[in-house]
Design a protein around this motif. Structure first.
Motif, PDB file in Angstrom:
ATOM      1  N   PRO A   1      14.303 -50.850   6.530  1.00  0.00           N
ATOM      2  CA  PRO A   1      14.397 -49.734   7.441  1.00  0.00           C
ATOM      3  C   PRO A   1      13.085 -48.975   7.759  1.00  0.00           C
ATOM      4  CG  PRO A   1      16.037 -49.978   5.507  1.00  0.00           C
ATOM      5  CD  PRO A   1      15.030 -50.973   5.312  1.00  0.00           C
ATOM      6  N   LEU A   2      12.261 -48.858   6.688  1.00  0.00           N
ATOM      7  CA  LEU A   2      11.251 -47.836   7.359  1.00  0.00           C
ATOM      8  C   LEU A   2      10.362 -48.330   8.369  1.00  0.00           C
ATOM      9  CD1 LEU A   2      10.245 -45.145   6.039  1.00  0.00           C
ATOM     10  CD2 LEU A   2       8.456 -46.509   4.714  1.00  0.00           C
TER      11      LEU A   2
ATOM     12  N   THR B   1      15.491 -45.053   2.458  1.00  0.00           N
ATOM     13  CA  THR B   1      14.960 -45.820   3.776  1.00  0.00           C
ATOM     14  C   THR B   1      16.392 -46.004   4.364  1.00  0.00           C
ATOM     15  OG1 THR B   1      14.855 -47.783   2.625  1.00  0.00           O
ATOM     16  CG2 THR B   1      12.767 -46.443   2.946  1.00  0.00           C
TER      17      THR B   1
ATOM     18  N   HIS C   1      17.679 -44.636   8.093  1.00  0.00           N
ATOM     19  CA  HIS C   1      18.112 -45.501   9.160  1.00  0.00           C
ATOM     20  C   HIS C   1      19.516 -45.071   9.714  1.00  0.00           C
ATOM     21  CE1 HIS C   1      17.985 -48.891  11.985  1.00  0.00           C
ATOM     22  NE2 HIS C   1      19.224 -49.221  11.335  1.00  0.00           N
TER      23      HIS C   1
ATOM     24  N   GLN D   1      11.559 -47.810  11.876  1.00  0.00           N
ATOM     25  CA  GLN D   1      12.100 -46.425  11.949  1.00  0.00           C
ATOM     26  C   GLN D   1      12.098 -45.997  13.594  1.00  0.00           C
ATOM     27  OE1 GLN D   1       9.229 -44.042   9.935  1.00  0.00           O
ATOM     28  NE2 GLN D   1      10.442 -42.055  10.026  1.00  0.00           N
TER      29      GLN D   1
ATOM     30  N   GLN E   1      14.261 -46.922  15.487  1.00  0.00           N
ATOM     31  CA  GLN E   1      15.031 -47.804  16.519  1.00  0.00           C
ATOM     32  C   GLN E   1      16.475 -47.997  16.000  1.00  0.00           C
ATOM     33  OE1 GLN E   1      12.950 -51.337  15.946  1.00  0.00           O
ATOM     34  NE2 GLN E   1      10.882 -50.614  16.365  1.00  0.00           N
ATOM     35  N   LYS E   2      17.177 -48.225  17.076  1.00  0.00           N
ATOM     36  CA  LYS E   2      18.435 -48.162  16.732  1.00  0.00           C
ATOM     37  C   LYS E   2      18.972 -49.379  15.705  1.00  0.00           C
ATOM     38  CE  LYS E   2      22.715 -46.318  18.269  1.00  0.00           C
ATOM     39  NZ  LYS E   2      23.008 -46.221  16.986  1.00  0.00           N
TER      40      LYS E   2
END
Lengths: 321, 330
Positions: free
Chosen positions: B260-261, A218, A222, B264, B266-267
């Protein structure tokens, strides 16, 4: 193309033999562990290249060879067109070296507990005899700490703050490339997001290039622009992020994606992958993944698959299409 | 009515120090029923391992339980003597630790460790104990169990060692298993195997499992209900889907959003400012109030009410998307 790092056919073999007397008495041959085997990739300027893989896949070893903490057994790492291991001109090598810095996984082990933060951060510059006046204070503010923190010792900071100090230190010599070896895996989720955001901001502001090493899919999804998947020291697949995550080609990549726990996978029943990573001292013949691969054929155990280009993906598998 | 396997009521663990008394676990209450996996999540220092250790009676001095109750199948165990607890551990409660290498004895074979545990708790002959040990190893998926029973822990890989630890925890057929970060030291593919194993054992044997972890993904896939801990207190407790998708506590929702998922595409990741306060320096009101974007004067002045076991309740004065009937009991 505008590649800042070119890794060519990189191989690293470690001698893991027993001491010579044991070998004589027990009649053992020398044994070798191939941690990295014929790995090839390029990193574009101002991009994030991620290496993912499980333990023993050789991702940290590659990182160490790129910064020059380990020598390659064969193959080469070229930075800005200069091969660090064969370049004779010391000045050129030195210039390249100061352009590469590293952030380590454990912010508790990578800061000297007896040094003040000011000295820790300025060290990469001080070691080359540069001017360090006010440098640490400026960098501390850049990474979101306060200038007054320069007089403290590492134990006065939390894990996330220490990782910020590590980042500040890596920025001191104004590098172009930073190798990040699992920079957030020792951190809690809420702190991890702070550090990842900081790293993204710095990359944009300073035009940095990251080699990002991680086992966390993940995080990689990112951060990375391009991703290389490693298995048992071999690069098995490489693709731009969106291509890799939308259509993984190598069965190992597919297995990795399926096995990773998903935050929206309530009560998901997955058929867990079979087997474990084999012993790197006696790797399987042919394709290293064939004993665990659901689609393996007889051919897979005989010949090692070459890297093939399919669309934007490079994949080392006989059967991928 | 049937008792839950484990019932923790207003548990308080205190550590006296030179700088005052710290409370790593503060008024924590929850139940775990047979065949249920309760996930306990939180960041480091939130008190999740401390809660597990308190339940199984492995608190290191000077940490001690100062109030509250721990009931195992309705029977209080928090006030048992050490030798009585010793008999309960293994027999009715099993523990799985994070690092499989340090929780196995390197000088004994796997079989010796298993038969020792079996004979400690069950009155069986050597041969019978041996058979049970083999069966336990087979159950956790170790191939050629009869041959491998005479191997030492170092001869197993990390994932296989964790299976041995699970076999050890299971061999005396306990009702409750406390798994403290059982997959943190393992690779993704092995982690998936271990989680599938825990889920299967839970379903087939009706064991109650307390799964302590910091990995939201593991919780989502394995747990039935989840307890979110923050600074020693329960922040939120409820069915896993409700808590993770429609969090009531701002901390839970921040935690989910910062993975983080969830962000997703997005900066930037959403982040919770600051970090968890140290136990010696807790804010006066709600422990999360200095980092909370919704905090009001009430939150800063008054500690939040402690939550009892129920559905989807958050220890928050102004729970997100709350309506009147779901308000927290004071």
């Amino acid at each position: 193309m505008n590649a800042i790092i070119k890794v060519k056919n990189l191989t690293r073999v470690f001698d893991v033999s027993k001491p010579w007397l044991n070998r004589v008495i027990e009649r053992l041959p020398k044994s070798y562990l191939t941690a990295v085997s014929e790995v090839d990739f390029e990193i574009q300027r101002n991009s994030v290249y991620a290496l993912v893989g499980e333990s023993g896949s050789g991702k940290s070893t590659i990182g160490k060879m790129v910064v020059g903490l380990l020598n390659a057994s064969s193959g080469a790492v070229e930075v800005d067109g200069i091969d660090l291991s064969s370049e004779q001109d010391a000045e050129k090598v030195d210039a390249v070296r100061s352009n590469i810095q590293m952030i380590f996984q454990d912010p508790f082990a990578s800061l000297n507990p007896r040094w003040k933060v000011r000295d820790i951060i300025a060290e990469p510059v001080a070691a080359r005899g540069g001017d360090t006046k006010g440098l640490s204070e400026r960098l501390l503010e850049q990474v979101g700490l306060s200038a007054a923190d320069a007089d403290k010792y590492p134990h006065e900071f939390s894990g996330g703050q220490r990782q910020r100090i590590c980042i500040a230190r890596s920025l001191a010599s104004e590098p172009k490339i930073i190798v990040c070896d699992e920079p957030t895996s020792a951190l809690d989720v809420s702190v991890q997001s702070q550090v990842l955001n900081l790293m993204s901001d710095l990359q944009e502001d300073l035009g940095l290039t990251y080699l990002f090493i991680s086992h966390d899919l993940t995080v990689v999804q990112h951060m990375a622009d391009k991703i290389g998947v490693l298995y048992l020291g071999r690069l098995v697949e490489e693709a731009p992020r969106d291509v890799l995550f939308s259509s993984p080609k190598h069965p190992y990549t597919q297995m990795l994606f399926d096995a990773a726990p998903r935050i929206d996978g309530f009560g998901r029943e997955v058929e867990p992958p079979k087997g474990e990573i084999p012993d790197a001292i006696n790797p399987p013949s042919g394709c290293a993944f064939h004993p665990r691969c659901p689609m393996a054929t007889a051919d897979c155990s005989k010949s090692r698959p070459e890297m093939r280009k399919i669309g934007d993906t490079r994949v080392a598998c006989h059967l991928a299409e | 009515m049937q008792h839950p396997i484990l019932s923790v009521r207003n548990l308080v663990v205190e550590i006296p120090t030179r700088h005052g008394i710290l409370r790593p676990v503060d008024q924590v209450s929850y139940d775990i029923h047979a065949g249920e996996i309760l996930g306990v999540v939180g960041e480091s220092g939130a008190g999740k391992s401390m809660t597990g250790n308190a339940v199984i009676g492995l608190l290191d001095r000077p940490a001690r339980i100062t109030s509250g109750e721990i009931l195992l199948s309705g029977e209080p165990i928090h006030n048992k003597r050490p030798d009585e607890l010793r008999r309960l551990r293994g027999k009715t409660m099993g523990m799985i630790f994070q690092d499989p290498l340090t929780s196995l004895n390197p000088l004994l074979t796997v079989g010796e460790q298993l038969t020792e545990t079996i004979q400690e708790h069950l009155n069986v002959s050597n041969a019978e104990a041996q058979d049970r040990a083999v069966a336990a190893l087979e159950e956790v998926g170790i191939p050629a169990a009869r041959a491998r029973i005479n191997s030492y822990p170092h001869e197993f890989s990390g994932g296989m060692r964790q299976r041995v630890v699970i076999a050890l925890a299971l061999c005396a057929e306990p009702d409750l298993i406390i798994a403290d970060e059982p997959t943190t030291a393992l690779d993704v593919s092995v982690q998936a195997q271990i989680i599938a194993l825990l889920k299967r054992l839970c379903r087939e044997r009706g064991v109650a499992v307390m799964l302590v972890t910091h990995d939201m993904g593991v919780i989502a896939e394995a747990a039935d209900r989840v307890a979110v801990m923050y600074a020693g207190r329960l922040a939120e407790l409820g069915p896993v889907r409700d808590v993770l998708t429609t969090a009531r506590h701002p901390y839970t929702s921040g935690l989910m959003a910062s993975t983080p998922l969830a962000s997703q595409g997005q900066k930037r990741l959403r982040q919770i400012p600051g970090s968890m306060p140290r136990l010696g320096n807790l804010p006066q009101g709600c422990a999360f109030s200095p980092r909370c974007e919704f905090a009001q004067d009430k939150c800063r002045a008054n500690p939040t009410p402690h939550i009892q076991d129920g559905d989807g309740r958050a220890a928050c004065w102004f729970p997100l998307s709350a309506n009147s009937e779901q308000e927290v009991d004071a």
